[in-house]
Scaffold this motif. Structure first.
Motif, PDB file in Angstrom:
ATOM      1  N   ARG B 145     -52.073 -63.064 -19.483  1.00  0.00           N
ATOM      2  CA  ARG B 145     -51.228 -62.004 -18.834  1.00  0.00           C
ATOM      3  C   ARG B 145     -52.122 -60.839 -18.092  1.00  0.00           C
ATOM      4  N   LYS B 146     -51.745 -59.866 -17.420  1.00  0.00           N
ATOM      5  CA  LYS B 146     -52.536 -59.075 -16.588  1.00  0.00           C
ATOM      6  C   LYS B 146     -52.667 -57.772 -17.230  1.00  0.00           C
ATOM      7  N   THR B 147     -52.919 -57.532 -18.627  1.00  0.00           N
ATOM      8  CA  THR B 147     -53.142 -56.474 -19.267  1.00  0.00           C
ATOM      9  C   THR B 147     -54.601 -55.997 -18.695  1.00  0.00           C
ATOM     10  N   ARG B 148     -54.530 -54.715 -18.620  1.00  0.00           N
ATOM     11  CA  ARG B 148     -55.858 -53.978 -18.075  1.00  0.00           C
ATOM     12  C   ARG B 148     -56.454 -52.926 -19.020  1.00  0.00           C
ATOM     13  N   LEU B 150     -56.850 -51.427 -23.074  1.00  0.00           N
ATOM     14  CA  LEU B 150     -56.802 -51.785 -24.529  1.00  0.00           C
ATOM     15  C   LEU B 150     -55.647 -50.970 -25.025  1.00  0.00           C
ATOM     16  N   ALA B 151     -55.258 -49.909 -24.550  1.00  0.00           N
ATOM     17  CA  ALA B 151     -54.161 -49.246 -25.369  1.00  0.00           C
ATOM     18  C   ALA B 151     -52.747 -50.202 -25.017  1.00  0.00           C
ATOM     19  N   ASP B 152     -52.704 -51.143 -24.393  1.00  0.00           N
ATOM     20  CA  ASP B 152     -51.594 -51.986 -24.033  1.00  0.00           C
ATOM     21  C   ASP B 152     -51.848 -53.278 -24.652  1.00  0.00           C
ATOM     22  N   ALA B 153     -53.085 -53.572 -25.537  1.00  0.00           N
ATOM     23  CA  ALA B 153     -53.482 -54.937 -25.726  1.00  0.00           C
ATOM     24  C   ALA B 153     -53.170 -55.301 -27.213  1.00  0.00           C
ATOM     25  N   THR B 154     -52.761 -56.531 -27.265  1.00  0.00           N
ATOM     26  CA  THR B 154     -52.629 -57.128 -28.744  1.00  0.00           C
ATOM     27  C   THR B 154     -54.043 -57.806 -28.952  1.00  0.00           C
ATOM     28  N   ILE B 155     -54.710 -57.848 -30.203  1.00  0.00           N
ATOM     29  CA  ILE B 155     -55.850 -58.121 -30.683  1.00  0.00           C
ATOM     30  C   ILE B 155     -55.717 -59.013 -31.461  1.00  0.00           C
ATOM     31  N   LEU B 156     -56.469 -60.371 -31.664  1.00  0.00           N
ATOM     32  CA  LEU B 156     -56.225 -61.261 -32.777  1.00  0.00           C
ATOM     33  C   LEU B 156     -57.685 -61.414 -33.298  1.00  0.00           C
ATOM     34  N   PHE B 197     -49.673 -64.488 -24.356  1.00  0.00           N
ATOM     35  CA  PHE B 197     -49.020 -63.569 -25.621  1.00  0.00           C
ATOM     36  C   PHE B 197     -49.881 -62.849 -26.265  1.00  0.00           C
ATOM     37  N   ALA B 198     -51.165 -62.654 -26.156  1.00  0.00           N
ATOM     38  CA  ALA B 198     -52.145 -61.733 -26.681  1.00  0.00           C
ATOM     39  C   ALA B 198     -53.046 -61.684 -25.531  1.00  0.00           C
ATOM     40  N   ASP B 199     -53.966 -60.435 -25.862  1.00  0.00           N
ATOM     41  CA  ASP B 199     -54.976 -60.014 -24.541  1.00  0.00           C
ATOM     42  C   ASP B 199     -56.173 -59.962 -25.214  1.00  0.00           C
ATOM     43  N   VAL B 200     -56.574 -59.681 -26.279  1.00  0.00           N
ATOM     44  CA  VAL B 200     -58.253 -59.910 -26.850  1.00  0.00           C
ATOM     45  C   VAL B 200     -58.168 -60.751 -28.061  1.00  0.00           C
ATOM     46  N   VAL B 201     -59.198 -61.683 -27.993  1.00  0.00           N
ATOM     47  CA  VAL B 201     -59.534 -62.248 -29.469  1.00  0.00           C
ATOM     48  C   VAL B 201     -61.019 -61.926 -29.780  1.00  0.00           C
ATOM     49  N   CYS B 202     -61.282 -61.346 -30.889  1.00  0.00           N
ATOM     50  CA  CYS B 202     -62.595 -60.981 -31.274  1.00  0.00           C
ATOM     51  C   CYS B 202     -63.022 -61.877 -32.608  1.00  0.00           C
TER      52      CYS B 202
END
Lengths: 257, 257
Positions: B145-148, B150-156, B197-202
């Motif tokens: 998805r086009k999340t730009r 971090l304040a809108d991001a789901t992180i896993l 369905f998620a924006d960041v994976v670390c």
């Protein structure tokens, strides 16, 4: 009272018809609270309405308590407690570890209930006498495993970040005493405990609708579930479930220092 | 080189025939390391052997690197990298967020691969050109998805407990900048990122076989995946994936202070 498994299956199917088409469908997400992040989807509301309609039709004298639409006739001898989507954060992240919960409280005590995960096709339930699993891979009676020591135990919790202040220390002490910890599981954790794949589930700040359906599934599978002070968990709060009474006692002692 | 989706499906099916019958079957768990807890099941070994056999038969000139059985012909132009069960802890806990991974590295770069979750029936793959999902609910091309922001991001992430010392501070800083964090997902997290369905994976301390199969699935879905210093992730290490280049840049900056 005992409950027909077919009635529980009927509730689960009605809820699944509302949740499953909206899972991973990028549906509407509202913010239920003015601060913080507590998503409620159309799926949540639709599933609770569907469950309520069937209960009203079948047991018009029963009470109903639900996450989304509040309380009906709560002083009835039999009260249904519903969480249409336990694990809404998992739901909106596409993770199949949310579930639909509905449980029956008779005379103040949770006696039967189900957890349904329609994407994986899993259905865990207690009919008032025993606990069962049904899935695409078959059906079976379920039992907790016979773990007696924390050093052999797998512990599950949604996230340690939920434990505030001293409670975080209490939880961390318990986790350190266990062999393996896994996070991110919501109601799914209690289903894994009841079916013998995990040994301890610890949660903080639960609502009644987060736990009522799961209590009979755990108890009738051989496990124990109480609040952190050892009382009944029907009203939620800080909750500890364990596979055996010996393990439960050790976990409670560890939490309470 | 591009890879036929049918070949990837063949590898996944052969692995599933080894893993699925043993999932939740209370099978043998060995301790691979002399200290710590690193379970390896028969499923792990059986699945890798099955995948290796098909690759050897079809592409005898290709190299193979696998978690369980080491290295064959690693200097070949084309090398397959296999993790038969990514998420062995989830596997032994009954949680359906493990996966079978196999990816193809051509000239040092991951170009195609798959993640298969046979219990849920999910299959995520890249054929060298584009990324796709196949499941019981249908098949589709997938996109991040086009999340730009971090304040809108789901992180896993699998668990914050894996980040040692300063790395824990770096991870915590990133998590705090995000809207929502979920734990416990292993390879499943990268599939959720690739499918929007998620924006960041670390993750920290990955091996090559934990990430190679996932790199092309993410990249060909529109996402980015690098090490924490911005380099290619084929060799594993500390890895950061994001849904868009703008989000990836912000996440890297947050990690690196």
């Amino acid at each position: 009272m005992a409950v027909s498994p077919d009635f529980l299956r009927q509730l689960a199917a009605a809820a699944a018809a509302e949740t499953l088409p909206r899972f991973r469908a990028h549906g509407n997400v509202e913010n239920k609270k003015t601060c913080g992040f507590d998503p409620v989807t159309e799926a949540d509301r639709g599933a609770e309405m569907a469950i309520r309609a069937i209960i009203r039709e079948t047991f018009p004298e029963h009470g109903i308590i639900g996450e989304e639409f509040g309380v009906e006739n709560p002083d009835a001898e039999n009260v249904w407690v519903i969480d249409p989507i336990d694990g809404t954060r998992a739901f909106i992240t596409g993770l199949p570890v949310w579930g639909t919960l509905a449980g029956l409280v008779t005379g103040g005590r949770a006696v039967a209930g189900f957890m349904s995960q329609p994407f994986t096709g899993e259905f865990y339930f207690s009919d008032g006498n025993s606990s069962h699993y049904e899935g695409r891979d078959g059906a079976s009676r379920i039992w907790t495993r016979k773990t007696r020591n924390l050093a052999d135990a797998t512990i599950l919790t949604t996230t340690p970040a939920l434990y505030a202040g001293e409670k975080r220390e209490q939880y961390d002490r318990l986790e350190r005493a266990c062999r393996l910890a896994r996070y991110g599981t919501d109601c799914y954790a209690f289903a894994m405990l009841a079916s013998g794949f995990a040994d301890v589930v610890c949660e903080t700040g639960l609502n009644s609708y987060d736990i009522v359906a799961l209590i009979p599934i755990i108890e009738q599978a051989g496990g124990l579930v109480t609040t952190w002070d050892g009382g009944r968990a029907e009203n939620g709060g800080d909750v500890l479930a364990a596979a055996t009474s010996e393990l439960h006692e050790k976990a409670l002692k560890t939490i309470n220092g």
